[in-house]
Structures are given as C-alpha cells and as structure tokens.
Design an enzyme around this catalytic site. Structure first.
Site, PDB file in Angstrom:
ATOM      1  N   GLU A   1       0.800  -1.226   0.000  1.00 24.57           N
ATOM      2  CA  GLU A   1       0.000   0.000   0.000  1.00 24.57           C
ATOM      3  C   GLU A   1       0.833   1.277   0.000  1.00 24.57           C
ATOM      4  O   GLU A   1       0.422   2.282  -0.581  1.00 24.57           O
ATOM      5  CB  GLU A   1      -1.009   0.019   1.163  1.00 24.57           C
ATOM      6  CG  GLU A   1      -0.417  -0.062   2.538  1.00 24.57           C
ATOM      7  CD  GLU A   1      -1.500   0.019   3.614  1.00 24.57           C
ATOM      8  OE1 GLU A   1      -2.216   1.035   3.627  1.00 24.57           O
ATOM      9  OE2 GLU A   1      -1.630  -0.911   4.418  1.00 24.57           O
TER      10      GLU A   1
ATOM     11  N   SER B   1      -7.635   5.604   8.492  1.00 22.91           N
ATOM     12  CA  SER B   1      -8.117   5.168   9.809  1.00 22.91           C
ATOM     13  C   SER B   1      -7.022   5.454  10.833  1.00 22.91           C
ATOM     14  O   SER B   1      -7.269   6.000  11.906  1.00 22.91           O
ATOM     15  CB  SER B   1      -8.413   3.674   9.801  1.00 22.91           C
ATOM     16  OG  SER B   1      -9.191   3.335   8.694  1.00 22.91           O
TER      17      SER B   1
ATOM     18  N   SER C   1       0.139   7.156   8.604  1.00 22.07           N
ATOM     19  CA  SER C   1       1.518   6.799   8.257  1.00 22.07           C
ATOM     20  C   SER C   1       2.228   8.029   7.738  1.00 22.07           C
ATOM     21  O   SER C   1       1.645   8.813   6.983  1.00 22.07           O
ATOM     22  CB  SER C   1       1.553   5.726   7.158  1.00 22.07           C
ATOM     23  OG  SER C   1       1.444   4.447   7.718  1.00 22.07           O
TER      24      SER C   1
ATOM     25  N   ARG D   1       9.290   4.790   5.388  1.00 25.26           N
ATOM     26  CA  ARG D   1       8.245   5.114   6.359  1.00 25.26           C
ATOM     27  C   ARG D   1       8.943   5.595   7.615  1.00 25.26           C
ATOM     28  O   ARG D   1       9.766   4.888   8.180  1.00 25.26           O
ATOM     29  CB  ARG D   1       7.391   3.888   6.664  1.00 25.26           C
ATOM     30  CG  ARG D   1       6.215   4.195   7.592  1.00 25.26           C
ATOM     31  CD  ARG D   1       5.348   2.962   7.842  1.00 25.26           C
ATOM     32  NE  ARG D   1       4.143   3.280   8.592  1.00 25.26           N
ATOM     33  CZ  ARG D   1       4.087   3.388   9.913  1.00 25.26           C
ATOM     34  NH1 ARG D   1       5.174   3.242  10.639  1.00 25.26           N
ATOM     35  NH2 ARG D   1       2.947   3.686  10.521  1.00 25.26           N
TER      36      ARG D   1
HETATM   37  P1  ADP Z   1      -8.349   3.562   5.188  1.00 30.25           P
HETATM   38  O1  ADP Z   1      -7.505   3.132   4.045  1.00 30.25           O
HETATM   39  O2  ADP Z   1      -7.773   3.225   6.526  1.00 30.25           O
HETATM   40  O3  ADP Z   1      -9.778   3.136   5.039  1.00 30.25           O
HETATM   41  P2  ADP Z   1      -8.936   6.315   4.263  1.00 30.25           P
HETATM   42  O4  ADP Z   1      -7.836   7.124   3.659  1.00 30.25           O
HETATM   43  O5  ADP Z   1      -9.957   5.783   3.331  1.00 30.25           O
HETATM   44  O6  ADP Z   1      -8.281   5.168   5.173  1.00 30.25           O
HETATM   45  O7  ADP Z   1      -9.604   7.221   5.378  1.00 30.25           O
HETATM   46  C1  ADP Z   1     -10.537   6.739   6.306  1.00 30.25           C
HETATM   47  C2  ADP Z   1     -11.016   7.897   7.153  1.00 30.25           C
HETATM   48  O8  ADP Z   1     -11.645   8.870   6.318  1.00 30.25           O
HETATM   49  C3  ADP Z   1     -12.060   7.550   8.196  1.00 30.25           C
HETATM   50  O9  ADP Z   1     -11.451   7.143   9.392  1.00 30.25           O
HETATM   51  C4  ADP Z   1     -12.821   8.858   8.359  1.00 30.25           C
HETATM   52  O10 ADP Z   1     -12.187   9.703   9.291  1.00 30.25           O
HETATM   53  C5  ADP Z   1     -12.693   9.527   6.983  1.00 30.25           C
HETATM   54  N1  ADP Z   1     -13.870   9.421   6.107  1.00 30.25           N
HETATM   55  C6  ADP Z   1     -14.132  10.252   5.063  1.00 30.25           C
HETATM   56  N2  ADP Z   1     -15.260   9.918   4.443  1.00 30.25           N
HETATM   57  C7  ADP Z   1     -15.760   8.837   5.080  1.00 30.25           C
HETATM   58  C8  ADP Z   1     -16.929   8.030   4.902  1.00 30.25           C
HETATM   59  N3  ADP Z   1     -17.834   8.290   3.933  1.00 30.25           N
HETATM   60  N4  ADP Z   1     -17.115   6.972   5.734  1.00 30.25           N
HETATM   61  C9  ADP Z   1     -16.220   6.696   6.694  1.00 30.25           C
HETATM   62  N5  ADP Z   1     -15.120   7.436   6.922  1.00 30.25           N
HETATM   63  C10 ADP Z   1     -14.875   8.496   6.138  1.00 30.25           C
END
Ligand code: ADP
Length: 359
Positions: free
Chosen positions: A132, A183, A186, A198
């Site tokens: 990733e 979530s 990094s 990283r």
């Molecule tokens: P991951 O790859 O860990 O899923 P993202 O870059 O997609 O990470 O970001 C996830 C974060 O984005 C969530 O923790 C929340 O704060 C935010 N977020 C933005 N839009 C949404 C949505 N529609 N549903 C849930 N979280 C969202």
C-alpha cells in the site's frame, strides 16, 4: 477458458480499514471488439448505482480524462464505499460474471490480504497484491503529473480572514513528506522517484476521530460528525493557555488562545453541562488534527524536509482540519514548513496499484 481472458482488468482496488477505494480505467481507444464489449459491461457496472452498494459514491469531480496508461488512452473513474460492504460488493462482482471476461484485479491495502480468498474462491478473480505504501507514492506521482491543479495550499494560514485555497506548483517535488491520514496515520519521507521510507505513524487518526465522535455525540456517520464540528466551538471543551494564565504565556511565546490541555475543561461538571454535541465534535476534530500536525512537524524536522503533503480520506470534506494543519505547519515552524494538499486525497493507493501492474 482462463487463457482466453483479457489480461488487463483495468481495476485498482485499495481495501482500507474504513473505506474501499476503486479506480477504473476505461480505455477510449479500443480496436478489439471483444475488449470494447467487455468494457461496455464493466462501464455499466461502474457507472450504475448498484456498484456502490447504496452506501458508496462515485467522485465525478475527480474523473481524469485523456490519460495514458500503459500506452493506452482512456478515462479514470473514482469510486468509494465502506469496507463493511465488501462482501456485498463481491457478490455483485460475482453476479456480473466479471471472471468470465477478466482474470485479475490489482489490489492493495490490508483488505487485499484479508479478502484474497474470497476473490479467488468465490468470484474466481486472481488478485495481484501490491504494497500500500509503494502504491501510495506511485499514485501521487502519477496523478500529480496528469491532473492540472492537483496540488494546492492555503495562503495566509495564520490570518483567518485572508486564508484561502491556492494552487501550488509541485512539478519539482523532492524531497517531501507524506502524511497519510486514513483510519490510522503513516508518515513517509520521499527523497526521489524511487526512494522513500516510512518514518513513523500514529494510531490516533481518522478512525479515532470518527470513533470518539460517535461515542461522545451519538452521531452515526462521518458526514454527520463533520457537520456537527462545523457548528461547534472547541474552546468550551479544551483548557486554553489563557484559562490558566489569564492571558498569554509571554516567556515562551504562547498565545492565550493556544490549547494547553485538550478536553481539559471536561472534568468540571458545570462545564460539561454547558457543552453541546457540536462543541464535543469540534474538540475531537481539533485534538486529533493538532496531534497529527505536531507529529508531522517533528518528522519534517528530523528529516530536514520542508514540504509536507497531507493526504487520506480524513481530509475529505474537511476544511477545518486542512486549515488547522496549514496553520500549525506555518506558525509552529515560524514559516519554515509548508502544508500541501492534493485533490485526489484518498485515491492514491488505488491509482498506484493499477500503475504498478501496467508500468
Ligand atoms: P483507510 O484506508 O484506513 O480506510 P482512508 O484514507 O480511506 O483510510 O480514510 C478513512 C477515514 O476517512 C475515516 O477514518 C474517516 O475519518 C474519513 N472518512 C471520510 N469519508 C468517510 C466516509 N464516507 N465513511 C467513513 N469514513 C470516512
């Protein structure tokens, strides 16, 4: 037979802890009839609402037209939906019998590992897994080169009245720091096209904001959490320097309205009773954002890097955090650091893993 399958799926999927990000490359220069027909199918699927499991969306404003991928011309489409809907998505892909047309999909994120068996056994699609963080960097480089005005910053971040979004010329990017706020968080230092590491991370990220906000305010979605925060005032919740000093802390140049203790007023019953859900949402957003800013600043200092690029879906629809990050970088470094942002904020992993296969 499997050998008859078209090798290129044109799909990049980043399956994260909260959201699945899908990038679909629609070739617009097909000469092969079978490919054109297959793409018509997949296009219907991607453009139809069904593909989003009713809880996702297609970000049409991010669509990239006339891009060249692996010597082919086409359009890139961007879709996202909650990771909790992954099984529903797999069922949809299965009923569409994509496996009879294509043989592989490119995937990245933790879910590429977690759902690998489901893809291969249930849907009969082979997964090409990519790391990733490799994908994230590749994606940033590709999109920056191909989308006009991808990179922007906030001018005058310390003066709220003058502060506004402006384009940034990021055509000579190295070295830069990437702070990916998903979530979790990094932080990567990128030195050249092929060299990055990283540096650090924190578990207090976008997932923490949303989780705490749901606990404290009873909200259910990210959109709701942000809407609450936009109406709130965190200075009721936080203990400020002026609450302790009665004004500024001059010796160390700390302004009275600087947060001394996040949530520091909430031990007091009276303050708790005069605090609204909106205030709590705002305080949660400010706490998480400032903590990330402070870690990013130390990482930049350690690596002697001045440009800090913030990405990840935590920044989606979230001007409050972007302005806070811009302020924190500028103010606490006395103007030495610059916060930068990218329009395709959460999609770089998905774009990058597609790139990795296609070269
Ligand atoms: P991951 O790859 O860990 O899923 P993202 O870059 O997609 O990470 O970001 C996830 C974060 O984005 C969530 O923790 C929340 O704060 C935010 N977020 C933005 N839009 C949404 C949505 N529609 N549903 C849930 N979280 C969202």
């Amino acid at each position: 037979a499997a050998n008859d399958c078209l090798p290129m799926p044109w799909l990049g999927i980043d399956i994260g802890g909260s959201l699945v990000k899908v990038v679909y490359f629609e070739p617009t220069d097909s000469t092969d009839e079978r490919e054109a027909e297959a793409n018509e199918n997949i296009k219907q699927f991607v453009k139809g609402r069904a593909a989003y499991c009713n809880t996702g969306s297609r970000d049409t404003h991010l669509q990239m037209n006339n891009v060249t991928v692996n010597k082919r011309q086409g359009t890139l489409h961007f879709i996202r939906f909650p990771t909790s809907e992954m099984k529903v998505f797999l069922q949809l892909v299965k009923t569409k019998e994509m496996a009879s047309i294509y043989s592989t999909v490119c995937a990245t994120g933790g879910g590429a590992f977690k759902f690998e068996e489901d893809f291969e056994k249930e849907v009969l699609l082979k997964i090409h897994k990519f790391d990733e963080l490799d994908s994230l960097i590749r994606g940033i480089q590709f999109v920056e080169r191909n989308f006009p005005r991808e990179c922007y910053y906030f001018s005058h971040p310390v003066d709220d009245k003058k502060c506004k979004k402006a384009p940034f010329d990021f055509s000579r990017p190295y070295p830069f720091l990437v702070v990916n706020i998903g979530s979790g968080v990094s932080i990567l230092a990128v030195y050249s096209e092929n060299e990055y590491k990283r540096v650090t991370g924190t578990s207090l990220g976008g997932g923490t904001f949303l989780g705490l906000c749901c606990l404290l305010t009873g909200c259910e979605t990210y959109e709701e959490a942000i809407a609450l925060a936009e109406q709130g005032d965190s200075t009721n919740v936080d203990k400020l320097v002026k609450d302790i000093y009665g004004g500024d802390y001059h010796k160390f140049n700390l302004r009275g309205n600087t947060v001394a203790s996040s949530f520091g007023n909430m031990n007091c019953k009276q303050k708790r009773e005069s605090t609204s859900r909106e205030d709590l949402a705002k305080a949660t957003l400010v706490t998480i954002t400032n903590n990330i800013a402070s870690i990013a600043r130390m990482a930049a200092l350690n690596e002697s890097i001045q440009r800090v690029v913030f990405v990840g879906n935590f920044l989606r629809n979230n001007t409050i955090s972007m302005k806070l990050l811009a302020y924190a970088m500028e103010f606490w470094s006395r103007g030495a650091l610059k916060a930068l942002f990218l329009e395709h904020e959460g999609y770089f992993g998905a774009v990058g893993c597609l790139q990795e296969l296609m070269g």
